[in-house]
Design an enzyme around this catalytic site. Structure first.
Site, PDB file in Angstrom:
ATOM      1  N   PHE A   1       0.850  -1.188   0.000  1.00  0.00           N
ATOM      2  CA  PHE A   1       0.000   0.000   0.000  1.00  0.00           C
ATOM      3  C   PHE A   1       0.884   1.236   0.000  1.00  0.00           C
ATOM      4  CE2 PHE A   1      -2.396   3.495   1.801  1.00  0.00           C
ATOM      5  CZ  PHE A   1      -3.543   3.452   1.027  1.00  0.00           C
TER       6      PHE A   1
ATOM      7  N   ASP B   1       9.258   3.045   1.700  1.00  0.00           N
ATOM      8  CA  ASP B   1       8.035   3.725   2.146  1.00  0.00           C
ATOM      9  C   ASP B   1       7.904   3.489   3.646  1.00  0.00           C
ATOM     10  OD1 ASP B   1       5.504   4.504   2.900  1.00  0.00           O
ATOM     11  OD2 ASP B   1       4.518   3.744   1.094  1.00  0.00           O
TER      12      ASP B   1
ATOM     13  N   LYS C   1       2.394   9.783   8.370  1.00  0.00           N
ATOM     14  CA  LYS C   1       1.637   9.338   9.552  1.00  0.00           C
ATOM     15  C   LYS C   1       2.139   9.851  10.914  1.00  0.00           C
ATOM     16  CE  LYS C   1      -1.101   5.593   7.751  1.00  0.00           C
ATOM     17  NZ  LYS C   1      -0.738   5.140   6.411  1.00  0.00           N
TER      18      LYS C   1
END
Ligand SMILES: *Cc1c(COP(=O)(O)O)cnc(C)c1O
Length: 401
Positions: free
Chosen positions: A142, A227, A256
């Site tokens: 993702f 990532d 995040k």
């Protein structure tokens, strides 16, 4: 309760359903406030927050350092755009480079997907100048929802209806170093990998996978893009998850947990990758916003000052060990590292576990049909972790019925 006598949460759910596009389904709880790792819903119900806004609320809710930093900055200067310098953004970029400990350059964004868009554009530019025509990513990965990041996202259900994509992305099974070696040739511009696959269900690769990826990229000249949007900023007990394997990526993306709840992301180019972009190649009006940058600095300072990396290692081990010690027919085991864990089930009952946990006063996330994700605030106390472990057998009983 509202004045009409109905629970405030029920009212909000109805209005949510009417006002918003139906992209999410209606969430089961309306949150009103929080303090540390605890949150309260719109009707005053209290929960222990074990998901932290999807690994975002690093310092928990209403942390004094975050409140102070954001309040101070918004009262002084809320926005500059990229036409002017703002000091919090400069300090943040310097801080991130300092944490990596090597020469690097930073591009600040507002979200994770934008950080990956920047990384992908860098990969495309690098590819254009070196005759490299495709990129490699992992199945079930993702990387975000905007079109560039979506093209890297290896989950058919969320990508296929929006393709075909302009970039040639080739997918390999995650964790398989041989498959990666076969896929990465001298025509490959970049390899995008999560250090542990978050949305796939907190799935760590076999030990040595990132070291192998580093060697493969070194041998072919492809950029290794880590990532770290979900995995960094202390989540696994290190600043960055790639540090567990002692390697450095060429590009790393963050978001995040970085802002502790304020929207901010970063694309970091290490060494030569820091100057792939030239003037005019990329931009963002809000990226590097001083309020979000001040929030991120407060997060990094507090992790440092309060020894939260060690705390994450200790409480994470306690939580994982406690869950692993529970013998229950629905419990297959626990995986992950630090305060980033998946409770792996023997059946596809994660939604039922999430619902039963909520009724028992714990917010967890059914990240996959058979896996429940925990990504609590890094400040969760040993007592709070123990309370969840103690409650879990009854939650699993209820979910198994
Ligand atoms: C959440 C996430 C993203 C996307 O971040 P947004 O801020 O939601 O755009 C990208 N990559 C990983 C690994 C993520 O966990």
């Amino acid at each position: 309760m509202n004045t009409n006598g109905r629970p405030a949460g029920d009212d909000l759910a109805k209005r949510f359903e009417t006002a918003f596009m139906p992209t999410y389904g209606v969430p089961p709880v309306a949150l009103a406030r929080g303090e540390g790792a605890r949150v309260w819903d719109a009707d005053g119900g209290e929960y222990l927050d074990l998901i932290g806004g999807i690994a975002v609320s690093s310092l928990g809710h209403a942390h004094p350092a975050l409140v102070e930093a954001v309040s101070r900055q918004v009262a002084v200067l809320a926005h500059t755009s990229n036409l002017f310098i703002n000091e919090p953004a400069v300090l943040l970029a310097e801080r991130l480079i300092g944490l990596l400990g090597v020469p690097a350059r930073v591009f600040l964004t507002n979200s994770g997907t934008e950080a990956n868009e920047a990384a992908l554009k860098m990969a495309l530019k690098y590819g254009r100048s070196t005759g490299r025509t495709y990129v490699v990513a992992a199945e079930n990965a993702f990387h975000g929802r905007t079109l560039g990041a979506l093209s890297l996202t290896g989950k058919r259900a969320i990508r296929d209806q929006f393709g075909p994509f302009p970039t040639d992305v080739r997918f390999v099974p995650y964790g398989d170093a041989d498959a990666l070696r076969d896929a990465v040739t001298a025509e490959c511009a970049a390899v995008f990998l999560e250090p542990t696959q978050g949305e796939a269900g907190v799935v760590p690769p076999p030990a040595g996978y990132f070291r192998a990826a580093r060697r493969i990229c070194d041998a072919t000249g492809a950029l290794l893009v880590a990532d770290e949007i979900q995995s960094a900023i202390g989540r696994t007990g290190h600043w960055f998850a790639h540090q567990h394997e002692g390697i450095l990526p060429d590009v790393l993306t963050l978001a995040k947990g970085l802002g502790g709840g304020m929207p901010i992301g970063a694309c970091v180019g290490v060494g030569p990758a820091g100057t792939i972009f030239a003037k005019g190649d990329h931009g963002s009006t809000f990226g590097g916003n001083p309020v979000s940058a001040a929030a991120a600095l407060a997060v990094l300072d507090t992790i440092d000052a309060d020894g939260l990396l060690e705390h994450v290692q200790t409480v994470g081990a306690q939580l994982a060990g406690g869950i692993a010690a529970i013998g229950h027919p629905l419990l297959a085991g626990v995986r992950g590292r630090g305060l980033w864990l998946a409770i792996v089930l023997t059946a596809d009952r994660a939604a039922q576990v999430q619902a039963a946990a909520q009724r028992a006063g714990f917010l967890v996330n059914a990240v996959q049909p058979g896996a429940v994700r925990l990504a609590p605030p890094l400040v969760i106390t040993p007592g709070q972790a123990a309370a969840f472990v103690a409650a879990l057998p009854a939650i699993l009983d209820e979910a198994a019925e």
